[in-house]
Scaffold this active site. Structure first.
Site, PDB file in Angstrom:
ATOM      1  CB  SER A  35      -6.960  -3.463   9.804  1.00 17.11           C
ATOM      2  OG  SER A  35      -7.443  -4.334   9.507  1.00 17.11           O
ATOM      3  NE  ARG A  73      -8.727 -17.301   6.581  1.00 16.07           N
ATOM      4  CZ  ARG A  73      -8.286 -16.350   5.790  1.00 16.07           C
ATOM      5  NH1 ARG A  73      -7.168 -16.631   5.170  1.00 16.07           N
ATOM      6  NH2 ARG A  73      -9.114 -15.229   5.519  1.00 16.07           N
ATOM      7  CG  ASN A  75      12.209  -3.411   8.432  1.00 12.95           C
ATOM      8  OD1 ASN A  75      11.308  -3.735   7.674  1.00 12.95           O
ATOM      9  ND2 ASN A  75      12.454  -3.983   9.591  1.00 12.95           N
ATOM     10  CE  LYS A  93      -2.050  -2.628  11.599  1.00 15.04           C
ATOM     11  NZ  LYS A  93      -1.359  -1.691  10.916  1.00 15.04           N
ATOM     12  CE1 TYR A 112      -1.828  -6.487  10.962  1.00 20.03           C
ATOM     13  CE2 TYR A 112      -3.971  -7.388  10.780  1.00 20.03           C
ATOM     14  CZ  TYR A 112      -3.076  -6.274  10.566  1.00 20.03           C
ATOM     15  OH  TYR A 112      -3.296  -5.331   9.702  1.00 20.03           O
ATOM     16  CG  PHE A 163       2.091   2.724   4.760  1.00 12.00           C
ATOM     17  CD1 PHE A 163       0.834   2.308   4.107  1.00 12.00           C
ATOM     18  CD2 PHE A 163       2.734   3.793   4.331  1.00 12.00           C
ATOM     19  CE1 PHE A 163       0.068   3.419   3.556  1.00 12.00           C
ATOM     20  CE2 PHE A 163       2.121   4.657   3.317  1.00 12.00           C
ATOM     21  CZ  PHE A 163       0.948   4.369   3.050  1.00 12.00           C
ATOM     22  CG  PHE A 198     -13.448  -2.586   4.978  1.00 14.21           C
ATOM     23  CD1 PHE A 198     -13.203  -1.424   5.581  1.00 14.21           C
ATOM     24  CD2 PHE A 198     -14.302  -3.242   5.561  1.00 14.21           C
ATOM     25  CE1 PHE A 198     -14.039  -0.944   6.947  1.00 14.21           C
ATOM     26  CE2 PHE A 198     -15.015  -2.950   6.663  1.00 14.21           C
ATOM     27  CZ  PHE A 198     -15.050  -1.913   7.262  1.00 14.21           C
ATOM     28  CB  SER A 248      10.798  -6.935   7.692  1.00 12.42           C
ATOM     29  OG  SER A 248       9.864  -6.139   7.917  1.00 12.42           O
ATOM     30  CG  ASN A 269      -4.688 -11.634   2.712  1.00 11.23           C
ATOM     31  OD1 ASN A 269      -3.374 -11.348   2.967  1.00 11.23           O
ATOM     32  ND2 ASN A 269      -5.612 -11.791   3.659  1.00 11.23           N
ATOM     33  CB  ILE A 272      -1.055  -0.132   1.147  1.00 15.80           C
ATOM     34  CG1 ILE A 272      -1.734  -1.243   1.073  1.00 15.80           C
ATOM     35  CG2 ILE A 272      -1.874   1.256   1.198  1.00 15.80           C
ATOM     36  CD1 ILE A 272      -2.731  -1.637   2.376  1.00 15.80           C
TER      37      ILE A 272
END
Ligand code: NAD
Ligand code: UD1
Length: 338
Positions: free
Chosen positions: A124, A291, A32, A152, A148, A80, A177, A34, A198, A12
């Site tokens: 998010s 899932r 960085n 956020k 996670y 981000f 979203f 990652s 995803n 993004i």
């Protein structure tokens, strides 16, 4: 404005870089790598036609962050930089707390020391967990279901505390979203490492022949066709919202939290069908078990973003699939090594 994009080499961030440069801002990328590739920088140069100011920086290194801010002047930061895999966060929660929350604390500290008082933060829809009703409004109950998501929510809260403590510090929490799609050039796009978690990147890799078939996680959900429904949003629409949020912070001198979605729910099978049309190829799939942790249906009420930012999503599901496919078909293995 002179703007720092932390995590700007990611999916993004890179798209937002293009929009901000097009709007005439002076933008610096810090990352960085990652979860991204240095190869993105050459592509950004190709799209914008100018060198990309880049600073290697790990937000976990507080001295490095403070030192960097001490030698640079910024009008705003777009943040981000985070780890974002739900499954991985359940296996390694401490890494997620350290990187996402610790990194954000270091960033806020560096900004405060340097007197930078505008922040746009990547939040998010995960902060809504399993929402009680859809479309989801910003005042819906917040609840998280994994580490996670917790990072956020905690980051939104600690940014909120900082804003309350200092009338001069303003932040925009943008609750994304489901970002999908790519820049129309096909030069930048989503490039996940390993097996994609995803839906859209998985479909792309099936279409390009890197994976045999998609597993559809359940066809027995209480939705239009039994498969999960989400609010997919084109990454270029999302990128534009960051530029609009920066304008808002300058113009209104107040903080805000907004949903960024289209307001349209799309099922897994509807997305598969739209992608198959856009790519003119079959997407083999099989229905498998649900899932763990998934929810049936999540889509946004995006009206607050329209009222406050004057922003609304313009690109539909066809454009999302077409642009995702252009990126994937032109770059079957993602970014080349730099
Ligand atoms: P991404 O992984 O492609 O980009 C994140 C970037 O941050 C990467 O380039 C990574 O290398 C960098 N980074 C991570 N930790 C860092 C650190 N400690 N120091 C410096 N750089 C670091 O992810 P993305 O999809 O572009 O997402 C951007 C943000 O939006 C993330 O905060 C994510 O949680 C949030 N978000 C993403 C989605 C999504 O589906 N993509 C949805 C909602 C929210
Ligand atoms: C994921 C994240 C969430 C994040 C959101 C937006 C998980 C568990 N959650 O959720 O934290 O905020 O993205 O980026 O990762 N699907 C399949 N097969 C696949 C992949 C997905 O059928 O191989 C289905 C899912 O069951 C779901 C839909 O596709 O119904 C979308 O899944 P995904 O792209 O992972 O997004 P979210 O579930 O919204």
């Amino acid at each position: 404005m002179r703007i720092l994009l932390c995590g700007g080499a990611g999916y993004i961030g890179a798209h937002t870089y293009v929009v901000l440069v097009e709007r005439g801002h002076d933008v610096v990328v810090a990352d960085n790598f990652s979860n991204s590739s240095p190869g993105v920088l050459a592509r950004l140069r190709q799209i914008t036609g100018r060198p990309v100011p880049f600073q290697p920086l790990d937000l976990r290194d507080r001295d490095a962050v403070t030192g960097f801010f001490a030698h640079q002047a910024f009008d705003a930061v777009v943040h981000f930089a985070a780890l974002k895999s739900v499954g991985e966060s359940c296996e390694r929660p401490l890494d997620y707390f350290h990187n996402n929350i610790g990194g954000t604390l270091n960033l806020l500290h560096g900004m405060r020391e340097a007197g930078v008082d505008r922040l746009v933060f990547s939040s998010s829809a995960t902060v809504y967990g399993d929402p009680e009703r859809v479309p989801v409004r910003e005042d819906a109950r917040l609840q998280v279901t994994n580490p996670y998501g917790r990072t956020k929510l905690v980051m939104e809260e600690l940014i909120g505390d900082l804003c309350r403590s200092d009338a001069g510090f303003h932040a925009a929490n943008l609750r994304y979203f489901n970002p999908v799609g790519a820049h129309a050039s096909g030069l930048i796009g989503e490039d996940p490492t390993g097996i994609p978690n995803n839906l859209m990147p998985y479909i792309c890799q099936v279409a390009v022949g890197r994976r045999d078939r998609l597993s559809v996680y359940g066809a027995d959900w209480p939705t239009v066709d039994g498969t999960g429904v989400r609010d997919y949003i084109h990454v270029m629409d999302l990128a534009r919202a960051h530029a609009d949020a920066l304008d808002f912070l300058v113009r209104e001198r107040r903080s805000l939290t907004v949903n960024l979605g289209t307001g349209q729910g799309v099922s897994v099978l509807q997305l598969v069908e739209a992608f198959a049309q856009a790519a003119a190829r079959r997407i083999p799939y099989q229905v498998v078990a649900r899932r763990p942790g998934d929810v049936a249906e999540v889509y946004a009420d995006p009206s607050l973003a329209e009222r406050t930012l004057g922003w609304r999503a313009e690109l539909g599901i066809e454009a999302m699939c077409r642009d995702a496919w252009r990126w994937q078909s032109q770059n079957p293995q993602g970014y080349p090594m730099a």
